[in-house]
Each structure stands twice: as structure tokens, then as C-alpha cells.
Motif scaffolding. Structure first.
Motif, PDB file in Angstrom:
ATOM      1  N   PRO A  48       0.839  -1.208   0.000  1.00 46.59           N
ATOM      2  CA  PRO A  48       0.000   0.000   0.000  1.00 46.59           C
ATOM      3  C   PRO A  48       0.870   1.253   0.000  1.00 46.59           C
ATOM      4  N   VAL A  49       1.329   1.661  -1.171  1.00 48.14           N
ATOM      5  CA  VAL A  49       2.217   2.807  -1.331  1.00 48.14           C
ATOM      6  C   VAL A  49       1.616   3.751  -2.364  1.00 48.14           C
ATOM      7  N   CYS A  50       2.268   4.895  -2.531  1.00 48.59           N
ATOM      8  CA  CYS A  50       1.806   5.869  -3.520  1.00 48.59           C
ATOM      9  C   CYS A  50       1.987   5.302  -4.917  1.00 48.59           C
ATOM     10  N   ARG A  51       0.924   5.366  -5.696  1.00 48.61           N
ATOM     11  CA  ARG A  51       0.980   4.816  -7.044  1.00 48.61           C
ATOM     12  C   ARG A  51       0.085   5.641  -7.955  1.00 48.61           C
ATOM     13  N   LEU A  92      -1.959   9.047   1.890  1.00 50.45           N
ATOM     14  CA  LEU A  92      -2.675   7.778   1.876  1.00 50.45           C
ATOM     15  C   LEU A  92      -3.422   7.581   3.174  1.00 50.45           C
ATOM     16  N   THR A  93      -4.615   7.039   3.065  1.00 52.09           N
ATOM     17  CA  THR A  93      -5.373   6.597   4.228  1.00 52.09           C
ATOM     18  C   THR A  93      -5.367   5.068   4.234  1.00 52.09           C
ATOM     19  N   LEU A  94      -4.635   4.517   5.177  1.00 48.56           N
ATOM     20  CA  LEU A  94      -4.424   3.077   5.224  1.00 48.56           C
ATOM     21  C   LEU A  94      -5.457   2.413   6.121  1.00 48.56           C
ATOM     22  N   SER A  95      -6.003   1.328   5.642  1.00 44.22           N
ATOM     23  CA  SER A  95      -6.913   0.546   6.463  1.00 44.22           C
ATOM     24  C   SER A  95      -6.107  -0.281   7.459  1.00 44.22           C
ATOM     25  N   GLU A  96      -6.825  -0.870   8.415  1.00 43.50           N
ATOM     26  CA  GLU A  96      -6.131  -1.697   9.409  1.00 43.50           C
ATOM     27  C   GLU A  96      -5.429  -2.869   8.749  1.00 43.50           C
ATOM     28  N   LYS A  97      -6.025  -3.438   7.700  1.00 44.41           N
ATOM     29  CA  LYS A  97      -5.400  -4.548   6.980  1.00 44.41           C
ATOM     30  C   LYS A  97      -4.135  -4.095   6.274  1.00 44.41           C
ATOM     31  N   GLN A  98      -4.162  -2.903   5.696  1.00 47.99           N
ATOM     32  CA  GLN A  98      -2.977  -2.390   5.012  1.00 47.99           C
ATOM     33  C   GLN A  98      -1.856  -2.064   5.994  1.00 47.99           C
ATOM     34  N   VAL A  99      -2.219  -1.570   7.158  1.00 44.24           N
ATOM     35  CA  VAL A  99      -1.207  -1.310   8.182  1.00 44.24           C
ATOM     36  C   VAL A  99      -0.553  -2.617   8.615  1.00 44.24           C
ATOM     37  N   ASP A 100      -1.373  -3.648   8.801  1.00 42.78           N
ATOM     38  CA  ASP A 100      -0.817  -4.958   9.169  1.00 42.78           C
ATOM     39  C   ASP A 100       0.087  -5.501   8.059  1.00 42.78           C
ATOM     40  N   GLN A 101      -0.276  -5.247   6.805  1.00 42.64           N
ATOM     41  CA  GLN A 101       0.558  -5.688   5.692  1.00 42.64           C
ATOM     42  C   GLN A 101       1.913  -4.990   5.713  1.00 42.64           C
ATOM     43  N   LEU A 102       1.915  -3.697   5.994  1.00 38.98           N
ATOM     44  CA  LEU A 102       3.175  -2.961   6.083  1.00 38.98           C
ATOM     45  C   LEU A 102       4.003  -3.423   7.277  1.00 38.98           C
ATOM     46  N   GLY A 184      -2.669  11.532  11.278  1.00 37.21           N
ATOM     47  CA  GLY A 184      -4.058  11.301  11.615  1.00 37.21           C
ATOM     48  C   GLY A 184      -4.418   9.844  11.679  1.00 37.21           C
ATOM     49  N   VAL A 185      -5.060   9.423  12.759  1.00 35.50           N
ATOM     50  CA  VAL A 185      -5.551   8.060  12.908  1.00 35.50           C
ATOM     51  C   VAL A 185      -6.965   8.119  13.453  1.00 35.50           C
ATOM     52  N   GLY A 186      -7.664   7.049  13.288  1.00 36.65           N
ATOM     53  CA  GLY A 186      -9.004   6.978  13.836  1.00 36.65           C
ATOM     54  C   GLY A 186      -9.889   6.109  12.987  1.00 36.65           C
ATOM     55  N   GLY A 187     -10.874   5.510  13.616  1.00 44.96           N
ATOM     56  CA  GLY A 187     -11.819   4.668  12.900  1.00 44.96           C
ATOM     57  C   GLY A 187     -11.178   3.480  12.237  1.00 44.96           C
ATOM     58  N   GLY A 188     -10.089   2.974  12.844  1.00 44.87           N
ATOM     59  CA  GLY A 188      -9.417   1.820  12.273  1.00 44.87           C
ATOM     60  C   GLY A 188      -8.554   2.141  11.083  1.00 44.87           C
ATOM     61  N   THR A 189      -8.302   3.399  10.788  1.00 47.41           N
ATOM     62  CA  THR A 189      -7.472   3.786   9.647  1.00 47.41           C
ATOM     63  C   THR A 189      -6.292   4.617  10.119  1.00 47.41           C
TER      64      THR A 189
END
Length: 594
Positions: A48-51, A92-102, A184-189
Motif C-alpha cells: 500500500p504505497v503511492c501509485r 494515503l489513508t491506510l486501512s487496518e489490513k494495510q497497516v498490518d501488511q506494512l 491522523g488516525v481513527g476509525g481503524g485507519t
């Protein structure tokens, strides 16, 4: 022919790309993967990177595709000799799944590879820190800012790297519900902002020598130091070994000739009366072996790889493989393997005809598939695992069709042509003595003349001659190094062939002195067993000299290590056989037989 030469020069040469002030210098993103698994690579945009909204891929050469490269244009805007300070790349606004992937990628020490003006740029995706025992802390951070440092000379880019000095990583917490350092964080993102800076530096290094700058760069650990003492020690041991074998063998042969040639009036058929040793089996030593077609195929493919290896080393010495040309050696190996197929067909079918082989068509098919069939099977397994795991090492369908076409349209036809020419030009088998119809009974042999003992001796001695250089080669193929010691490699290669030939001659003499005339296959297996020692060394390297792990990396490593062992076995087995055949012809011609 001129067109072929131009294509080859285009394949292995590199021209300087001229830029003017303000010209766009395209930065390509390539691949990411675990630091300790060089062959386990994935496309950079799988993270999940800038593309960009639409990804544009770069057209790649065959060698680059085989190397696992998958270059695509990036969002970085870099202009020639124009500095940039902390420019926003994207948010980028990363979801919890994307954060776990990183987090998982960073914990596995993922590094990325970019390419700028054919210069690879490496850097880690994030930062990991383990500290303390009680309490234990485990911190994982993402690098969101990259500093590009680019060196230029005139209108050419000389070198480039990326730095994260004086940059703080963005922490990736286990949960995404807490504030993270202004991000910024919140709402699982988790919202992150990626930025970059570009700094240009003038260099005095000419474009023709920019490869030296890349070799001096130390993102990966430097392990290929030239251990001159070890190399000189190997050379001295090999010279002493060769001298010992040659001197002792010549003295023994001199005594044998003096003893066997006492009676000058004997005929060839009466030589075995009252004698023993290798003279008594003169009517059986040239008896053709079983599995003649397989033996000739081994000799043919071995000669092909001997030609291919020599050509690769010579091309490297001539500077035809630029370190900035990704996969140049891979491309050369594919082209040369197809073109040298005529060698295997010629050698195999020519010798098969000399030893009264009848099924020459089957011999050509066997020669063409002796290596290509194991290669295809191994590649199918390895490529399927890469494809299942989503690795960039999995070849696309177009590349598979290209390689298949190269073998079907070039490799196999050249094998057939070489086989037909070899069959038609084959003469008679030059045997100093005729062979009797009834084979002589072979006396029981002592344990030290058994095939296993000869294979152990004949395989270990050539392996010991290349053991030092073998580590450098493994560190290059299965590591991060750029191999540049081609002069030393040529010397070691010559020593390997010399040791193999001398050891084969010595073992063949010991075999014949015991009145055992089954030297044909024994000469191939004795020195060809070097491949077994090389595979055992590969297991040792995997366990003790590398940090590789995982299904993808392990399958590729052991699969292609088996193929490497097979190549060495075929190549050295061929050298061993021809050396033994020349030696046997020499000693039996030297007997005074009327």
C-alpha cells in the motif's frame, strides 16, 4: 550475419543518456522482498504505497524479466540538476489490513529497488527496533520521507542512492486507534503523507567508469574481498598435485614400457601370455560399453557446456556485461545455450557413429533432452511456486513462449543439424588393438579400486581446487554481490579442467592395472562426481553461510543447485572421458606390437 552482430552489440552495450537542465529523469519502481531472500521478490505496487491511477510498465529485456524485474513508472518527479526540498508525493489513508501488511513487510526486513537511469537504488521499507528484556519493546516504523542523492557528470547521471538520515519513521502500532505523532488516525485507519527530496551533486567520475561507483556502494554487506592468500594456497596445492600425478605416472609408465617391450618379436595376439597388468587386457580395453547412446549424449552435452562456460568467461573478460544492464549474463546464457546446441549434437552423434551406434536419431533426441528435460521440470516446479505466491520471479506467458520458441526453433534444430553433420563426418574408431569376440573375465578388485572410492577421490580433488572461488560465485548468484573477478575465475576454471583431466588419467591407470577394462563409464563418473560435492556444498552454504528461508527461496535454491551440479557433472565427465581415452590410446600405441 551483420544483423546478428548488431543485435548482439545492442544487447550487451550501454549508451550514455544525455540530459539537459530541467529534463525529466524517470524513476522506475521495481520490486520489494525480504532482505535475506534475494529470489523472493514482489512488485513494489503490491504494498500500500503511492501509485499512479494508471500504472505504466517499462519494456524490459529478456534478461531483466528472468531476473525478476518488473519496472513501472512512479509518481516521483525528478528533473535533471534541479533540487527539491520535501515535496509531497501523496497522502494515503491506510486501512487496518494495510497497516498490518506494512508491519509484516517491515518485520521481514523488506527492501525496495528503484531504477534511475539504469542505476539501481535500494532502501528499506521501514524501521524495526527491539530493545530491553523486561520490559521488552518492539517498535515498527514506516519511512514516509526519502532523500534522493544523485551524482552527475556533464549530461550524464553517474550514481544515485536514497537516504533516510535525520528522518523519523512513522510508528505503526498494533492497533490504529491511537494518535501517532501528528499523523491522523481513527476509525481503524491511519493517514500518512509521503514526501521526498532530491539533491544533485557534481562528480568527476566519467560515465564510462560509473560501474565502479556502484560497486563501491555498501547498501548490501561486502563479502567478496579477494583473499589472495587462500587463492595462492589453492594454486600451489593444485600445481603440486598435478606435478605429483604427472611425475609419478610417467615414471610408472616408463617402467611398464621397459618391462612389456622386452620381447620385441611378439605379436599382438600373444602379448597376454605370462603377463599381467594393463597389457594383458589389450584385446578388451576398447570393447564398446553398454548404454552407448546415453554415454555419447553425456559427452555431447558436456562439450556444449564446456563451450558455453568458456564463451561466458571470455565475454566477461572483454567487458561485455555492464553492471547497469540488468540480466545481461542471463540473456547471454540463453542465446549461447541455443547456439551451442550444435556442439552437443555433433559430438554426440559423431562419437556414437564411431562406436557402431545404429539408432542415431534416438541419440540426437537424447542429447537434446538430457539437460533441457530436467531444466523444464525444475523450472515448472519453481515457477509454479513463484506464481502461487505472487512473486515477480514467475515468468509471464510471453516470456515462456519466447524461451520455448528459442529451443524449438533454434536449439533443437541446431542439435539435429550438428548430429547429422557429425554422423556424416565421423570416421572410424581409432583403436591400436583389435577386440576379441569373447570378453576376458575380470579378477576380483580390492576395495580401493571400487567405483565409489574412485568417485570420492575424483570428485573431491577438483572440488577442492574451486572451493574458494565457489563461495564468491554463490554469494553473487544467491546474494547481492556483483562478481568482477573474471580473470581469477578463468584461472580457476582452467585449473579445474586440468585437475579433472589428470585425476581421471591416474584413476584410469589404476583401474587398468587391476585388469579391469570397464573404464568407459568409470572415467565419466569418477570426475563427474564433482557435481555431488558441489551440491553438498550448496546445502552447507544454505544452512551456514546464508540467512535464506521460506518455501519460495528454498525451492528455487535447491532446484537450481541440483541443475548446477548436473552441469558440472556433465562438463567434467566429458573432460575426464576424453582425457582417459587419449591416455589409453597413447599407452597402447607405445607398446611394441607387430
Amino acid at each position: 550475419m551483420e544483423l546478428h552482430c548488431v543485435l548482439i552489440l545492442c544487447l550487451f552495450s550501454s549508451w550514455a543518456a544525455g540530459y539537459k537542465q530541467g529534463d525529466n529523469v524517470t524513476l522506475y519502481v521495481n520490486k520489494v522482498g525480504p532482505y535475506h531472500n534475494p529470489q523472493e521478490t514482489y512488485h513494489y505496487y503490491t504494498l500500500p504505497v503511492c501509485r499512479p491511477e494508471k500504472v505504466h510498465h517499462k519494456s524490459l529485456s529478456l534478461g531483466e524479466v528472468l531476473d525478476g524485474d518488473r519496472m513501472a513508472e512512479s509518481l516521483y518527479h525528478i528533473r535533471f540538476r534541479e533540487n527539491v526540498e520535501k515535496k509531497t508525493l501523496c497522502q494515503l489513508t491506510l486501512s487496518e489490513k494495510q497497516v498490518d501488511q506494512l508491519r509484516e513487510a517491515i518485520e521481514e526486513l523488506y527492501y525496495f529497488e528503484f531504477v534511475l537511469a539504469e542505476i539501481p537504488i535500494w532502501g528499506f521499507v521501514g524501521y524495526i527496533e527491539e530493545s530491553g528484556f523486561l520490559p521488552h519493546s518492539h517498535k515498527v516504523g514506516l519511512w514516509t520521507h526519502l532523500d534522493f542523492n544523485i551524482e552527475y557528470n556533464g549530461e550524464s547521471v553517474i550514481f544515485a542512492n536514497v537516504s533516510v538520515k535525520d528522518v523519523k519513521p512513522v510508528p505503526l502500532e498494533e492497533g490504529t486507534g491511537a494518535a501517532v505523532g501528528g499523523v491522523g488516525v481513527g476509525g481503524g485507519t491511519l493517514t500518512v503523507t509521503h514526501t521526498y527530496s532530491v539533491h544533485w551533486y557534481e562528480s568527476s567520475l566519467p560515465y564510462s567508469r560509473r560501474a565502479e561507483r556502484l560497486r563501491d556502494y555498501s547498501f548490501f554487506p561486502k563479502t567478496l574481498e579477494i583473499h589472495w592468500l587462500s587463492i595462492i594456497n589453492s594454486l600451489v596445492l593444485v600445481v603440486l598435485l598435478l606435478g605429483f600425478v604427472i611425475i609419478i605416472l610417467m615414471r610408472v609408465l616408463k617402467n611398464d614400457f621397459a618391462r612389456y617391450n622386452v620381447e620385441e618379436d611378439g605379436s599382438c595376439d600373444d602379448l597376454d601370455q605370462g603377463d599381467n597388468g594393463w597389457k594383458i587386457i589389450h584385446t578388451d580395453v576398447f570393447r564398446f560399453p553398454p548404454f552407448k547412446s546415453l554415454l555419447c549424449a553425456v559427452l555431447g552435452v558436456g562439450a556444449q557446456f564446456l563451450t558455453l562456460a568458456t564463451a561466458i568467461i571470455i565475454m566477461a573478460l572483454l567487458g561485455m556485461f555492464n553492471v547497469h544492464r540488468h540480466g545481461a549474463i542471463n540473456s547471454a546464457a540463453i542465446v549461447l545455450y541455443a547456439l551451442t546446441s550444435c556442439v552437443s549434437g555433433y559430438v554426440s552423434c559423431s562419437f556414437y557413429t564411431q562406436i557402431n551406434g545404429q539408432r542415431w536419431v534416438w541419440n540426437i533426441i537424447l542429447a537434446s533432452s538430457l539437460f533441457s528435460a530436467p531444466l523444464f521440470i525444475t523450472w515448472s516446479v519453481v515457477n509454479s511456486i513463484h506464481w502461487w505466491c505472487g512473486s515477480t520471479q514467475a515468468l509471464p506467458a510471453t516470456t515462456v513462449l519466447l524461451l520455448l520458441g528459442a529451443w524449438v526453433l533454434v536449439g533443437f534444430p541446431l542439435t539435429v543439424i550438428g548430429g547429422i553433420v557429425g554422423k556424416n563426418r565421423a570416421g572410424s574408431f581409432q583403436a591400436p588393438c583389435r577386440t576379441r569376440n569373447i570378453p576376458r573375465q575380470i579378477p576380483p578388485q580390492p576395495w580401493y579400486k571400487h567405483a565409489v572410492v574412485h568417485m570420492a577421490i575424483g570428485g573431491f580433488l577438483p572440488f577442492s581446487a574451486i572451493s574458494v572461488e565457489l563461495y564468491y560465485i554463490f554469494a553473487t548468484v544467491w546474494g547481492r554481490e556483483h562478481y568482477t573477478l573474471y580473470g581469477i575465475l578463468l584461472c580457476v576454471f582452467a585449473i579445474l579442467l586440468s585437475v579433472g583431466a589428470c585425476i581421471s588419467v591416474a584413476l584410469t591407470y589404476f583401474l587398468l592395472s587391476g585388469e579391469d577394462y570397464r573404464w568407459w563409464w568409470r572415467s565419466v563418473l569418477s570426475t563427474g562426481s564433482t557435481g555431488l560435492f558441489i551440491f553438498v556444498y550448496s546445502v552447507f552454504y544454505y544452512r551456514n553461510r546464508s540467512s535464506m528461508s521460506g518455501l519460495v527461496q528454498s525451492t528455487e535454491f535447491f532446484g537450481y543447485s541440483l541443475l548446477t551440479a548436473l552441469v558440472f557433472s556433465l562438463m567434467l565427465g566429458s573432460v575426464s572421458f576424453w582425457s582417459s581415452l587419449a591416455f589409453i590410446r597413447y599407452i597402447y600405441r607405445s607398446l611394441k606390437m607387430d
